[in-house]
Design an enzyme around this catalytic site. Structure first.
Site, PDB file in Angstrom:
ATOM      1  N   ILE A   1     103.270 100.012  97.718  1.00  0.00           N
ATOM      2  CA  ILE A   1     104.018 101.207  97.379  1.00  0.00           C
ATOM      3  C   ILE A   1     103.210 102.413  97.819  1.00  0.00           C
ATOM      4  O   ILE A   1     102.012 102.317  98.073  1.00  0.00           O
ATOM      5  CB  ILE A   1     104.344 101.290  95.869  1.00  0.00           C
ATOM      6  CG1 ILE A   1     103.082 101.178  95.017  1.00  0.00           C
ATOM      7  CG2 ILE A   1     105.350 100.231  95.475  1.00  0.00           C
ATOM      8  CD1 ILE A   1     103.329 101.275  93.520  1.00  0.00           C
ATOM      9  N   ASP A   2     103.864 103.562  97.930  1.00  0.00           N
ATOM     10  CA  ASP A   2     103.208 104.758  98.435  1.00  0.00           C
ATOM     11  C   ASP A   2     102.096 105.233  97.500  1.00  0.00           C
ATOM     12  O   ASP A   2     102.089 104.917  96.304  1.00  0.00           O
ATOM     13  CB  ASP A   2     104.222 105.894  98.601  1.00  0.00           C
ATOM     14  CG  ASP A   2     105.285 105.592  99.631  1.00  0.00           C
ATOM     15  OD1 ASP A   2     105.018 104.752 100.512  1.00  0.00           O
ATOM     16  OD2 ASP A   2     106.371 106.190  99.558  1.00  0.00           O
ATOM     17  N   LYS A   3     101.212 106.024  98.042  1.00  0.00           N
ATOM     18  CA  LYS A   3     100.079 106.568  97.287  1.00  0.00           C
ATOM     19  C   LYS A   3     100.535 107.254  95.997  1.00  0.00           C
ATOM     20  O   LYS A   3      99.982 107.012  94.924  1.00  0.00           O
ATOM     21  CB  LYS A   3      99.315 107.563  98.161  1.00  0.00           C
ATOM     22  CG  LYS A   3      98.246 108.357  97.428  1.00  0.00           C
ATOM     23  CD  LYS A   3      97.657 109.442  98.317  1.00  0.00           C
ATOM     24  CE  LYS A   3      96.704 110.328  97.541  1.00  0.00           C
ATOM     25  NZ  LYS A   3      96.175 111.444  98.374  1.00  0.00           N
TER      26      LYS A   3
END
Length: 370
Positions: free
Chosen positions: A179-181
């Site tokens: 998942i994104d930062k």
């Protein structure tokens, strides 16, 4: 450099880990990351097809994009004999015996070896085959330009440092998805190659269950819906993804299902269920239908897109942005079949404090407006 390392350098899904400022401040120099000498018996063949055969896991689109950017260069046998440098070539260039093919990138080569780092790790479940972990917002998943240390994979390596069979540098084990930062939520880690193969197939075949909670701008007419559109890199901004028609041949097919949870007049709390798992899928799909995620700077959600023109409303929105200064997106649930037992495993996670406080703020605002 191994083929897997080259693959990661050209992997679209790694763009979240790029340091934009480092890219913008570059000196324009290109650095060699890969070279390959064409065999003497090689028949003339388009370079994109040739590299697909010699660079494991690469797609033709990715290789063509690298060529369009001037990153694929060739020094022919004749050039070498005359002392000429390598030159950029297009995808239709045909390799010949004696050619030396280079992959040149606009950032220096760095050591991608993962060393364990003592970083707190929130483990929600663990057995001999896998772990389910919770990633907080702000933590990078994989190392990349500008983020060589302090990532989630470094924390996992530390947690499993006493497990002889787990090598954090072996692609056959480790994180199965990402998942994104600045997205919080659940992820699954495979401890064994068998577990990663099984889980990887489930993700590929869309047999997993994943739902996200997001706060988006605007009010939906319908209570639920389906978004279909290929996800590919935005031609104007390489750190952002765009949506293309399913029959365009651009990007990768992507489908997102959404359901309204609560309405706050100018914003809506929605549940998103993924049929596919593309880079920035929910963020790009929601922007595409006119509902960018609240506080998502990259996709335009940090502007006041709905509401009033009063000074008090503008101040209220700015306070909301400060309360949750990231895209309001949380990977809430994760479900899959256990790779060893076949048992269905389902996990859920509470909303993080910043999201919960923001939602409460919008809930109270909307209640007072009625």
């Amino acid at each position: 450099m191994t083929n897997d390392e080259v693959m990661s350098l050209m992997e679209d899904d790694d763009i979240e880990a790029l340091d934009a400022e480092a890219q913008e401040d570059g000196d324009g120099q290109l650095y060699e990351h890969f070279r390959l000498e064409v065999d003497k018996g090689q028949v003339p063949l388009r370079i994109d097809k040739y590299l697909m055969e010699h660079m494991q896991h690469q797609t033709r689109n990715r290789i063509q994009a690298a060529a369009d950017a001037g990153f694929i260069q060739v020094c022919s046998a004749d050039d070498m004999a005359k002392g000429r440098p390598a030159r950029p070539v297009k995808s239709n260039y045909k390799v010949r015996p004696g050619d030396v093919v280079f992959l040149m990138l606009d950032r220096p080569h760095f050591d991608t070896t993962i060393e364990p780092e003592d970083i707190p790790l929130d483990v929600r479940y663990e057995d001999d085959h896998l772990m389910v972990i919770y990633k907080p917002a702000g933590m990078v998943v994989h190392p990349g330009c500008g983020n060589f240390h302090g990532t989630l994979v470094h924390a996992i390596a530390w947690h499993l440092r006493n497990l002889p069979s787990y090598d954090p540098n072996d692609p056959q084990v480790g994180l199965v998805h990402r998942i994104d930062k600045d997205t919080s939520g659940l992820l699954v880690v495979a401890k064994t190659p068998e577990a990663k193969t099984s889980l990887g197939k489930q993700f590929f075949n869309h047999d997993t269950h994943r739902s996200y909670v997001a706060l988006v701008w605007g009010n939906f007419v319908e209570d639920e819906g389906r978004i279909e559109g290929n996800i590919g890199r935005d031609v104007r901004d390489r750190l952002r993804m765009d949506v293309f028609a399913p029959d365009s041949g651009i990007g990768k097919p992507a489908v997102t299902h959404y359901r309204v949870l609560e309405r706050y007049g100018y914003t809506t709390l929605v549940e998103c269920r993924l049929e596919t798992g593309r880079t920035h899928q929910i963020r790009a799909h929601m922007k595409h239908i006119g509902h960018p995620l609240f506080s998502d700077e990259r996709y335009g959600g940090c502007e006041i897109l709905r509401g009033e023109r009063t000074a008090s409303y503008k101040a209220y929105i700015q306070n909301c942005f400060k309360l949750c200064p990231r895209q309001v997106l949380h990977a809430k649930t994760l479900g899959f079949r256990h790779p060893a037992t076949g048992q269905q495993m389902d996990f859920t996670s509470d909303l993080p404090d910043d999201m919960q406080l923001l939602i409460d703020k919008w809930r109270n605002y909307f209640k007072n407006k009625l």
